[in-house]
Every structure is written in C-alpha cells, then in structure tokens.
Design an enzyme around this catalytic site. Structure first.
Site, PDB file in Angstrom:
ATOM      1  N   GLY A   1       0.935  23.403   1.876  1.00  0.00           N
ATOM      2  CA  GLY A   1      -0.204  24.455   2.351  1.00  0.00           C
ATOM      3  C   GLY A   1      -0.982  23.878   3.453  1.00  0.00           C
ATOM      4  O   GLY A   1      -0.382  23.347   4.269  1.00  0.00           O
TER       5      GLY A   1
ATOM      6  N   ASP B   1      -3.784  14.275  -3.319  1.00  0.00           N
ATOM      7  CA  ASP B   1      -3.289  15.566  -4.073  1.00  0.00           C
ATOM      8  C   ASP B   1      -3.202  15.228  -5.687  1.00  0.00           C
ATOM      9  O   ASP B   1      -3.089  13.992  -5.960  1.00  0.00           O
ATOM     10  CB  ASP B   1      -2.140  16.089  -3.415  1.00  0.00           C
ATOM     11  CG  ASP B   1      -2.013  17.666  -3.681  1.00  0.00           C
ATOM     12  OD1 ASP B   1      -2.057  17.996  -4.888  1.00  0.00           O
ATOM     13  OD2 ASP B   1      -1.970  18.177  -2.838  1.00  0.00           O
TER      14      ASP B   1
ATOM     15  N   VAL C   1      -9.413  15.995  -7.662  1.00  0.00           N
ATOM     16  CA  VAL C   1     -10.643  15.959  -6.945  1.00  0.00           C
ATOM     17  C   VAL C   1     -11.794  16.430  -7.685  1.00  0.00           C
ATOM     18  O   VAL C   1     -12.914  16.463  -7.099  1.00  0.00           O
ATOM     19  CB  VAL C   1     -10.664  16.395  -5.444  1.00  0.00           C
ATOM     20  CG1 VAL C   1      -9.652  15.653  -4.682  1.00  0.00           C
ATOM     21  CG2 VAL C   1     -10.174  17.954  -5.401  1.00  0.00           C
TER      22      VAL C   1
ATOM     23  N   ASN D   1     -10.189  20.253   1.563  1.00  0.00           N
ATOM     24  CA  ASN D   1      -9.249  21.265   1.537  1.00  0.00           C
ATOM     25  C   ASN D   1      -8.992  21.834   0.095  1.00  0.00           C
ATOM     26  O   ASN D   1      -8.569  22.797  -0.113  1.00  0.00           O
ATOM     27  CB  ASN D   1      -7.999  21.065   2.351  1.00  0.00           C
ATOM     28  CG  ASN D   1      -6.815  22.067   2.308  1.00  0.00           C
ATOM     29  OD1 ASN D   1      -6.934  23.148   2.710  1.00  0.00           O
ATOM     30  ND2 ASN D   1      -5.879  21.657   1.289  1.00  0.00           N
TER      31      ASN D   1
ATOM     32  N   SER E   1     -13.483  30.346   2.563  1.00  0.00           N
ATOM     33  CA  SER E   1     -12.460  31.437   2.806  1.00  0.00           C
ATOM     34  C   SER E   1     -13.120  32.746   3.212  1.00  0.00           C
ATOM     35  O   SER E   1     -14.459  33.153   3.238  1.00  0.00           O
ATOM     36  CB  SER E   1     -12.150  31.957   1.281  1.00  0.00           C
ATOM     37  OG  SER E   1     -11.389  33.031   1.465  1.00  0.00           O
TER      38      SER E   1
ATOM     39  N   TYR F   1     -14.012  32.640  -7.734  1.00  0.00           N
ATOM     40  CA  TYR F   1     -13.578  32.097  -6.220  1.00  0.00           C
ATOM     41  C   TYR F   1     -14.612  32.217  -5.072  1.00  0.00           C
ATOM     42  O   TYR F   1     -15.130  31.451  -4.568  1.00  0.00           O
ATOM     43  CB  TYR F   1     -12.289  32.525  -5.932  1.00  0.00           C
ATOM     44  CG  TYR F   1     -11.609  32.177  -4.837  1.00  0.00           C
ATOM     45  CD1 TYR F   1     -10.859  30.748  -4.577  1.00  0.00           C
ATOM     46  CD2 TYR F   1     -11.568  32.899  -3.415  1.00  0.00           C
ATOM     47  CE1 TYR F   1     -10.635  30.350  -3.401  1.00  0.00           C
ATOM     48  CE2 TYR F   1     -11.219  32.493  -2.168  1.00  0.00           C
ATOM     49  CZ  TYR F   1     -10.559  31.128  -2.167  1.00  0.00           C
ATOM     50  OH  TYR F   1     -10.021  30.657  -1.038  1.00  0.00           O
TER      51      TYR F   1
ATOM     52  N   LEU G   1      -6.024  35.352   4.578  1.00  0.00           N
ATOM     53  CA  LEU G   1      -4.983  35.360   3.601  1.00  0.00           C
ATOM     54  C   LEU G   1      -3.839  34.625   4.198  1.00  0.00           C
ATOM     55  O   LEU G   1      -3.392  35.153   5.317  1.00  0.00           O
ATOM     56  CB  LEU G   1      -4.491  36.432   3.157  1.00  0.00           C
ATOM     57  CG  LEU G   1      -3.685  36.695   1.768  1.00  0.00           C
ATOM     58  CD1 LEU G   1      -4.268  35.929   0.791  1.00  0.00           C
ATOM     59  CD2 LEU G   1      -3.296  38.193   1.295  1.00  0.00           C
TER      60      LEU G   1
HETATM   61  N1  LIG Z   1      -3.887  30.472   1.575  1.00  0.00           N
HETATM   62  C1  LIG Z   1      -4.849  31.407   1.840  1.00  0.00           C
HETATM   63  O1  LIG Z   1      -4.746  32.686   1.711  1.00  0.00           O
HETATM   64  C2  LIG Z   1      -6.376  30.918   1.851  1.00  0.00           C
HETATM   65  C3  LIG Z   1      -7.271  31.699   2.142  1.00  0.00           C
HETATM   66  C4  LIG Z   1      -8.800  31.429   2.070  1.00  0.00           C
HETATM   67  C5  LIG Z   1      -9.236  30.078   1.858  1.00  0.00           C
HETATM   68  N2  LIG Z   1      -8.154  29.177   1.323  1.00  0.00           N
HETATM   69  C6  LIG Z   1      -8.604  27.728   1.073  1.00  0.00           C
HETATM   70  O2  LIG Z   1      -7.565  26.904   1.816  1.00  0.00           O
HETATM   71  C7  LIG Z   1      -7.482  25.899   0.835  1.00  0.00           C
HETATM   72  C8  LIG Z   1      -5.933  25.459   0.544  1.00  0.00           C
HETATM   73  O3  LIG Z   1      -5.332  26.782   0.143  1.00  0.00           O
HETATM   74  P1  LIG Z   1      -3.735  26.784   0.094  1.00  0.00           P
HETATM   75  O4  LIG Z   1      -3.256  28.245   0.130  1.00  0.00           O
HETATM   76  O5  LIG Z   1      -3.358  25.744   1.091  1.00  0.00           O
HETATM   77  O6  LIG Z   1      -3.402  26.208  -1.363  1.00  0.00           O
HETATM   78  P2  LIG Z   1      -2.090  25.727  -2.149  1.00  0.00           P
HETATM   79  O7  LIG Z   1      -2.283  26.273  -3.580  1.00  0.00           O
HETATM   80  O8  LIG Z   1      -0.585  26.290  -1.376  1.00  0.00           O
HETATM   81  O9  LIG Z   1      -1.914  24.194  -1.847  1.00  0.00           O
HETATM   82  C9  LIG Z   1      -3.384  23.489  -2.621  1.00  0.00           C
HETATM   83  C10 LIG Z   1      -3.309  22.151  -2.737  1.00  0.00           C
HETATM   84  O10 LIG Z   1      -4.217  21.488  -3.541  1.00  0.00           O
HETATM   85  C11 LIG Z   1      -3.805  20.806  -4.398  1.00  0.00           C
HETATM   86  N3  LIG Z   1      -4.946  20.817  -5.539  1.00  0.00           N
HETATM   87  C12 LIG Z   1      -5.284  21.832  -6.476  1.00  0.00           C
HETATM   88  N4  LIG Z   1      -6.227  21.544  -7.196  1.00  0.00           N
HETATM   89  C13 LIG Z   1      -6.437  20.199  -6.904  1.00  0.00           C
HETATM   90  C14 LIG Z   1      -7.092  18.988  -7.566  1.00  0.00           C
HETATM   91  N5  LIG Z   1      -8.005  19.286  -8.706  1.00  0.00           N
HETATM   92  N6  LIG Z   1      -7.068  17.737  -7.205  1.00  0.00           N
HETATM   93  C15 LIG Z   1      -6.560  17.391  -5.994  1.00  0.00           C
HETATM   94  N7  LIG Z   1      -5.569  18.330  -5.502  1.00  0.00           N
HETATM   95  C16 LIG Z   1      -5.558  19.588  -5.908  1.00  0.00           C
HETATM   96  C17 LIG Z   1      -2.756  21.484  -4.921  1.00  0.00           C
HETATM   97  O11 LIG Z   1      -1.966  20.639  -5.681  1.00  0.00           O
HETATM   98  C18 LIG Z   1      -1.905  21.593  -3.674  1.00  0.00           C
HETATM   99  O12 LIG Z   1      -0.991  20.825  -3.103  1.00  0.00           O
HETATM  100  C19 LIG Z   1      -8.094  26.268  -0.496  1.00  0.00           C
HETATM  101  O13 LIG Z   1      -9.536  25.732  -0.659  1.00  0.00           O
HETATM  102  C20 LIG Z   1      -8.282  27.476  -0.468  1.00  0.00           C
HETATM  103  O14 LIG Z   1      -9.335  28.006  -1.086  1.00  0.00           O
HETATM  104  C21 LIG Z   1      -6.777  29.497   1.282  1.00  0.00           C
END
Ligand SMILES: NC(=O)c1ccc[n+]([C@@H]2O[C@H](COP(=O)([O-])OP(=O)(O)OC[C@H]3O[C@@H](n4cnc5c(N)ncnc54)[C@H](O)[C@@H]3O)[C@@H](O)[C@H]2O)c1
Length: 249
Positions: free
Chosen positions: A20, A40, A65, A91, A143, A156, A188
C-alpha cells in the site's frame, strides 16, 4: 525522467512498508537515494525486492509498531546498523469499520494502539540518534476522513486527529534539534487495505467529492512525503497537508 537524488545519504525508516501507501513511500525514498528501513508486521519481502531490483539500499524488519518492546528493538537495530535514523515516516495504520453500537473496547484500543501509540513509540525509538545527527524529518500519516465525514470510523478518526495533535506538539519539542514534524492525510486510496474492506460505492463517492475526480493511488502521496522529508522543507513544521485530490477544501 530521472528521479532527483534529494535523499542521498539519508537513512529513512518507513512503517507499514510491506504494501500500500507505505510500500510506495519506501520505494520513492529509496529511488531518491535514501537507505530505507522497511518495517512491517510480516517481513516486507516484496518491498525489499522492488527496491533491490533498482539497485537501491534497503533492509526489511519485522515488528508490531504498537509494541514498546518491538519498536525499541527496531530503534536499536537501526542504530547498530547505520548509526542513526534521519527520516521516520509513521505510516502503519488499520481502519476496521464499526459504528459505535458494534465498536467494542478491544477494537477501540487496538486502533488507537496501532494508529497513534505506534507513532509515539517509533519516535521514541529513533529519536536519540536522530537528535545526535542534528537533522531529522518525521512525517505522521493522518487521514482526510477527519474532515470528510466518514461513517463507522469514530475510533479511526479519533486516532487520526491524534496524529495531527501529536505532530503539532512534537514540532515544538524538536525544532531546536533541526527536526521537523508534519502530518500528511490521504484521501480514500486504492491499497490492499481498502480493496479488502471498502464497498465499491465508497470509492465512487470519494472520487466524486474530490476536486480531482479519480481515486487516489499510493503514488499520489509520495511527492508530498518526499518534499517534507527533504532539505527543501527545512522551514515547514507542525503542518498538516491533505494530499487528497482536493476532497477537504
Ligand atoms: N488507503 C486509504 O484510503 C487511506 C486513507 C487515509 C489514510 N490512510 C492511512 O495511510 C496509512 C496506510 O494505509 P494503507 O491503505 O496503505 O493500508 P494497508 O492496509 O494497505 O497497508 C498497511 C500496512 O501496515 C501494516 N501494519 C498494520 N498494522 C501494523 C502493525 N501493528 N505493525 C506494523 N505494521 C503494521 C500492514 O501489515 C500493511 O502492510 C494508514 O495510516 C492509513 O490510516 C489510508
């Protein structure tokens, strides 16, 4: 077009780098010359392979983390291998949908721990060596959902508001060490986490509500984060940038 080498010689720790948005950030910072520490829950093998394929420098570490012990171990390992961390991108995050009726305390705590405690813990883990270097860049993912009225995400949104408050406070504490702290909010964005948990209608609605009417991709965040973690952003701290296609406007 060649990638500007704005991050040459920097050591950059990126959490949630296995897929991601975190993966895209890790790949971009490595392409710009940083040595990346990709952290990760499971070994971020795909990210490591993508970076090594381009002849760039990367180490993959496994850690939860939200764990004080595991984040301290990451800090120790980074210090032992590289002597310091220059850049930290917090992240990692989770976004399980629950309205308040179905939201239990365990889920509330887990979301706060992974999304907010983690940012505190990772800062504590790398700060001693970052301070010694007299230069640092911290970016905390928040976010745009905190201002775009997302249903079923009170837990969240509480954590993501916390990311902004933490970034602002930390900017005060760390400015005198040459360390800036900023927050970046995606819209998103099409990532594995979203594909697995969001209905298609939510993606269509988000695109429609943005000024730029297409869904976000992980790569839409990387330029903003590259800037905030570069020398060019030395006078930018305590800020929140919604890199969200103009949704929050
Ligand atoms: N994708 C979206 O629409 C969106 C929108 C706003 C904010 N965000 C923020 O962006 C960031 C990344 O989101 P994404 O969509 O890429 O998520 P994703 O679920 O696709 O990837 C998240 C990654 O974080 C890792 N992870 C989760 N919990 C963990 C932990 N406890 N320790 C270590 N690693 C951990 C997961 O294994 C995964 O590889 C997040 O903080 C999310 O809140 C995402």
């Amino acid at each position: 077009m060649s990638v500007p080498q704005t991050h040459t010689g920097r050591v950059a720790v990126v959490t949630g780098a296995g897929r991601g948005i975190g993966q895209a950030i890790a790949v971009e910072l490595a392409a710009r010359g940083a040595t990346v520490v990709a952290v990760d829950l499971a070994a971020p093998n795909e990210t490591v392979a993508m970076i090594e394929e381009k002849g760039r420098s990367v180490v993959g570490l496994t850690a939860d983390v939200s764990s004080p012990e595991q984040t301290a171990a990451v800090g120790k390992e980074v210090a032992e291998r590289f002597g310091r961390a220059d850049i930290l991108v917090n992240n990692a995050g989770i976004f399980p949908f629950r309205d308040i009726e179905e939201l239990d305390y365990k889920t509330w705590r887990r979301v706060l721990a992974v999304n907010l405690d983690s940012q505190f813990l990772m800062v504590k883990a790398v700060l001693p060596t970052m301070k010694q270097g007299g230069w640092g860049r911290i970016v905390n993912l928040t976010s745009n959902s905190i201002v775009t009225n997302a249903p079923g995400l009170s837990h969240y949104m509480a954590s993501k508001m916390g990311n902004i408050g933490f970034s602002r406070g930390l900017a005060n504490d760390l400015a005198s060490f040459g360390i800036t702290v900023n927050a970046v909010g995606p819209t998103l964005t099409i990532t594995p986490g979203v594909i697995n948990g969001h209905p298609q209608e939510a993606l269509v609605a988000a695109a429609q509500a943005q000024a730029i009417k297409r869904n976000g991709l992980p790569e839409d965040l990387t330029g903003t984060i590259a800037f905030l973690t570069s020398d060019d952003a030395a006078f930018v701290t305590g800020q929140t940038i919604m890199a969200d296609g103009g949704y929050a406007r």
